[in-house]
Design a protein around this motif. Sequence first.
Motif, PDB file in Angstrom:
ATOM      1  N   GLU A 178      40.209  -8.096 -40.365  1.00 35.38           N
ATOM      2  CA  GLU A 178      40.970  -7.669 -39.185  1.00 35.38           C
ATOM      3  C   GLU A 178      40.763  -8.650 -38.021  1.00 35.38           C
ATOM      4  OE1 GLU A 178      43.260  -5.290 -38.680  1.00 35.38           O
ATOM      5  OE2 GLU A 178      43.160  -4.762 -40.808  1.00 35.38           O
ATOM      6  N   ASN A 179      39.546  -9.169 -37.882  1.00 36.69           N
ATOM      7  CA  ASN A 179      39.300 -10.176 -36.848  1.00 36.69           C
ATOM      8  C   ASN A 179      40.036 -11.473 -37.153  1.00 36.69           C
ATOM      9  OD1 ASN A 179      37.500  -9.187 -34.674  1.00 36.69           O
ATOM     10  ND2 ASN A 179      36.262  -8.587 -36.424  1.00 36.69           N
ATOM     11  N   ILE A 180      40.116 -11.820 -38.425  1.00 35.41           N
ATOM     12  CA  ILE A 180      40.892 -12.999 -38.811  1.00 35.41           C
ATOM     13  C   ILE A 180      42.359 -12.788 -38.449  1.00 35.41           C
ATOM     14  CG2 ILE A 180      41.746 -14.293 -40.810  1.00 35.41           C
ATOM     15  CD1 ILE A 180      38.898 -13.968 -42.023  1.00 35.41           C
ATOM     16  N   TYR A 181      42.871 -11.582 -38.657  1.00 34.94           N
ATOM     17  CA  TYR A 181      44.260 -11.295 -38.291  1.00 34.94           C
ATOM     18  C   TYR A 181      44.471 -11.428 -36.780  1.00 34.94           C
ATOM     19  CZ  TYR A 181      46.580 -10.098 -42.628  1.00 34.94           C
ATOM     20  OH  TYR A 181      47.201 -10.172 -43.838  1.00 34.94           O
ATOM     21  N   SER A 182      43.485 -11.045 -35.999  1.00 30.70           N
ATOM     22  CA  SER A 182      43.574 -11.250 -34.543  1.00 30.70           C
ATOM     23  C   SER A 182      43.634 -12.738 -34.217  1.00 30.70           C
ATOM     24  CB  SER A 182      42.381 -10.614 -33.833  1.00 30.70           C
ATOM     25  OG  SER A 182      42.428  -9.226 -33.961  1.00 30.70           O
ATOM     26  N   PHE A 232      44.810 -15.000 -36.233  1.00 30.83           N
ATOM     27  CA  PHE A 232      46.153 -15.421 -36.634  1.00 30.83           C
ATOM     28  C   PHE A 232      47.128 -15.254 -35.475  1.00 30.83           C
ATOM     29  CE2 PHE A 232      45.726 -14.245 -41.455  1.00 30.83           C
ATOM     30  CZ  PHE A 232      45.037 -15.417 -41.700  1.00 30.83           C
ATOM     31  N   ALA A 233      47.083 -14.084 -34.835  1.00 26.71           N
ATOM     32  CA  ALA A 233      48.017 -13.792 -33.744  1.00 26.71           C
ATOM     33  C   ALA A 233      47.812 -14.739 -32.567  1.00 26.71           C
ATOM     34  CB  ALA A 233      47.856 -12.339 -33.290  1.00 26.71           C
ATOM     35  N   SER A 234      46.568 -14.925 -32.148  1.00 33.71           N
ATOM     36  CA  SER A 234      46.317 -15.797 -30.989  1.00 33.71           C
ATOM     37  C   SER A 234      46.613 -17.257 -31.317  1.00 33.71           C
ATOM     38  CB  SER A 234      44.890 -15.624 -30.471  1.00 33.71           C
ATOM     39  OG  SER A 234      43.955 -15.992 -31.451  1.00 33.71           O
ATOM     40  N   THR A 235      46.258 -17.695 -32.505  1.00 36.31           N
ATOM     41  CA  THR A 235      46.530 -19.085 -32.898  1.00 36.31           C
ATOM     42  C   THR A 235      48.024 -19.324 -33.051  1.00 36.31           C
ATOM     43  OG1 THR A 235      44.389 -19.172 -34.029  1.00 36.31           O
ATOM     44  CG2 THR A 235      45.975 -20.885 -34.581  1.00 36.31           C
ATOM     45  N   SER A 236      48.727 -18.356 -33.601  1.00 42.46           N
ATOM     46  CA  SER A 236      50.186 -18.481 -33.730  1.00 42.46           C
ATOM     47  C   SER A 236      50.821 -18.652 -32.361  1.00 42.46           C
ATOM     48  CB  SER A 236      50.770 -17.247 -34.422  1.00 42.46           C
ATOM     49  OG  SER A 236      50.342 -17.158 -35.754  1.00 42.46           O
ATOM     50  N   LYS A 237      50.362 -17.866 -31.401  1.00 42.65           N
ATOM     51  CA  LYS A 237      50.902 -17.947 -30.041  1.00 42.65           C
ATOM     52  C   LYS A 237      50.570 -19.297 -29.399  1.00 42.65           C
ATOM     53  CE  LYS A 237      51.232 -15.215 -25.852  1.00 42.65           C
ATOM     54  NZ  LYS A 237      50.816 -13.995 -25.170  1.00 42.65           N
ATOM     55  N   GLU A 238      49.314 -19.738 -29.549  1.00 42.15           N
ATOM     56  CA  GLU A 238      48.880 -21.016 -28.975  1.00 42.15           C
ATOM     57  C   GLU A 238      49.633 -22.201 -29.564  1.00 42.15           C
ATOM     58  OE1 GLU A 238      44.684 -21.335 -29.668  1.00 42.15           O
ATOM     59  OE2 GLU A 238      44.223 -19.630 -28.374  1.00 42.15           O
ATOM     60  N   VAL A 281      50.857 -18.649 -38.028  1.00 46.50           N
ATOM     61  CA  VAL A 281      49.604 -18.901 -38.742  1.00 46.50           C
ATOM     62  C   VAL A 281      49.196 -17.572 -39.355  1.00 46.50           C
ATOM     63  CG1 VAL A 281      47.187 -19.600 -38.523  1.00 46.50           C
ATOM     64  CG2 VAL A 281      48.933 -20.720 -37.117  1.00 46.50           C
ATOM     65  N   ASP A 282      49.184 -17.502 -40.696  1.00 46.80           N
ATOM     66  CA  ASP A 282      48.928 -16.200 -41.326  1.00 46.80           C
ATOM     67  C   ASP A 282      48.264 -16.272 -42.689  1.00 46.80           C
ATOM     68  OD1 ASP A 282      51.037 -17.192 -42.794  1.00 46.80           O
ATOM     69  OD2 ASP A 282      52.346 -15.472 -42.494  1.00 46.80           O
TER      70      ASP A 282
END
Length: 118
Positions: A26-30, A32-38, A43-44
């Motif tokens: 679940e932390n990795i998924y978080s 993913f979300a922040s890295t995708s935005k940056e 990124v998934d």
Amino acid sequence: MWINCAGILMSAKKQDVVKSKIWVLENIYSLFASTSKEQNRRVDQIVIIFDLYKFGMKHLWKPGLDVTTEILTVFESHYPETLKTTFIVNAPRIFPIAYNAFRPFLSEDTQRKVRILG
């Protein structure tokens, strides 16, 4: 990093170990979300490397195998397509026995993502 599976399972309940792995994912998924935005791109997926240096029969301990199969089942059911590739390095001769124990819990797609590098 060496993980003492027997020590962990003697110190914690099996379900707590499974929950801790879900928490990590679940932390990795978080991330993913922040890295995708940056990075302004999706990124998934993750790449996993298992170094099996010094892996042997003592690691084919039933409680450890049971918790590992439960974790694999949860990941396959609830986090499909998260895995990009898994690399197995330093796989000893005993590795096929362990892999065959886990293979039934992996989808065909996941099995195709496993690369064994000796």
